[in-house]
Enzyme design. Sequence first.
Site: not given
Length: 513
Positions: A96, A142, A188, A328, A330, A403
């Site tokens: 990616r 991005h 995002e 994404n 985390y 991600e």
Amino acid sequence: MVIVLFLFISSLTAISHGLDETPSFPNYFLFGTASSSYQYEGAYLSDGKGMSNWDVFTHKPGSIDDGSNGDVAVDQYHRYLEDIDLMKAIKVNSYRFSISWARILPAEGRFGEVNLAGINYYNKLINALLLKGIQPFVTLFHFDIPQELEDRYGAWLSPQSQEDFKFFADICFKYLGDRVKYWVTFNEPNYIVPLAYRIGIFPPCRCSSKFGDCNEGDSEKEPFVAAHNMILSHAAVVDMYRNKYQTEQGGKIGIVLHCDWFEPLSNSTEDKLATERAQSFNIKWILDPILFGKYPKEMEMILGTILPKFSSNDKAKLRRGLDFIGINHYASYYVRDCISTVCESGQGVTRTEGLYQQTSLKNGVPIGELTPCDWLNVYPQGMKKILIYLKDRYNNTPMFITENGYGNLNDPDLTEEEYLNDFKRIEYMSGHLDNLMAAIREGADVRGYFAWSLLDNFEWKFGFSLRFGLHHVDFATLKKTPKSSASWYKHFIEKYTTESIVAEQTIEGKYQA
């Protein structure tokens, strides 16, 4: 060291995934690593590239924690072949990356000339990936946008951005889409918009004075204007892709969201409602309009006339939706209500737009292991929970983990060998992949996992002081050395993958690497 690592990998895999040798992933599943143009490419003015907002921002003193910038980054623009060899060595079948808008259209937006040297770079990168059996997974935006669009009309604060983004996407589809089967419109938007337009720490650094140290901006209104234009830009590009390219090129198109998991701080009704408000002002803010044609009711009730409206024409384009959701993920947080009670400062991060507060602590106990990064905690269960939440809310639209990763802050007392023995990263990835598999077993349509990131790189405000790579980078020499996590990831992919989605191939003529 090799023996110790092998024993660690073997024991961790056995504990996390049991002794069943049956592959847990379908043969079309993508295993990859993720990156972005500004964080990786460097070559910031090479071959006709224009200035991006991040080029300008990072050159202003005090913008980046360690005073660095992405002028060189990890120099993937010149070193992409050696980076692809690193990918091949760890057995990934997808990569990616994002396209630098300013490298394709360096001046005057849709009224300017296409920079064919920039197109040529991405052609070479894509062809080299395919030659190694690695599927390109391409993001259009991005975080970096041509600075001249910001200067000319305020970028995402203006509806003009929709036409410029559509024009940029059209060029990418035209020149690259015959080989790219996965497109992402935005990375995002729910994360970058508050940072750029509410607290003003990312470019264009706009906010009201009570929200941050900005010279101009309106924190109460501008975030929702910028996000609205991004949502409509997504809709315009998807509509164009479906009408003009998708049938012939056979690709899919989606969007990537920053997806934290939220849990109520208590069992009270107030905290449970606050937790849903937190998702409304995060994931649902972007996905509800795209998939349901309207903003979530919590946002409409709280913001009223501040929230922009969709016209009938907008709604028609929004009905084109998307083919997949990129996630994404985390960290996870507790959420407390700030409507019925006053949320005191110092007890967490207060999100006043949704009248809630998020925190990693409950009665002094963290939701998961805390890390040196104040925004990153280790709560692997959040992976499964966010996938099931999205599965249930959005009719099990296909999903990719675009991600997921673990970061280390630079420690001058650590040797390079200690950086390489990154067992905390292995534990983090193992736990999250275990929960990803559990979500698949419960019916979640998850089709890929991308580790952030292949290399230590330029991590936005942190600069080079934060390392997420599976490979250690000496930023003085750009020497790249596999960490223990790279070996672990390779072992995991070999164990749970039956065949690669992309066969190695010979590409001739204009597609030659």
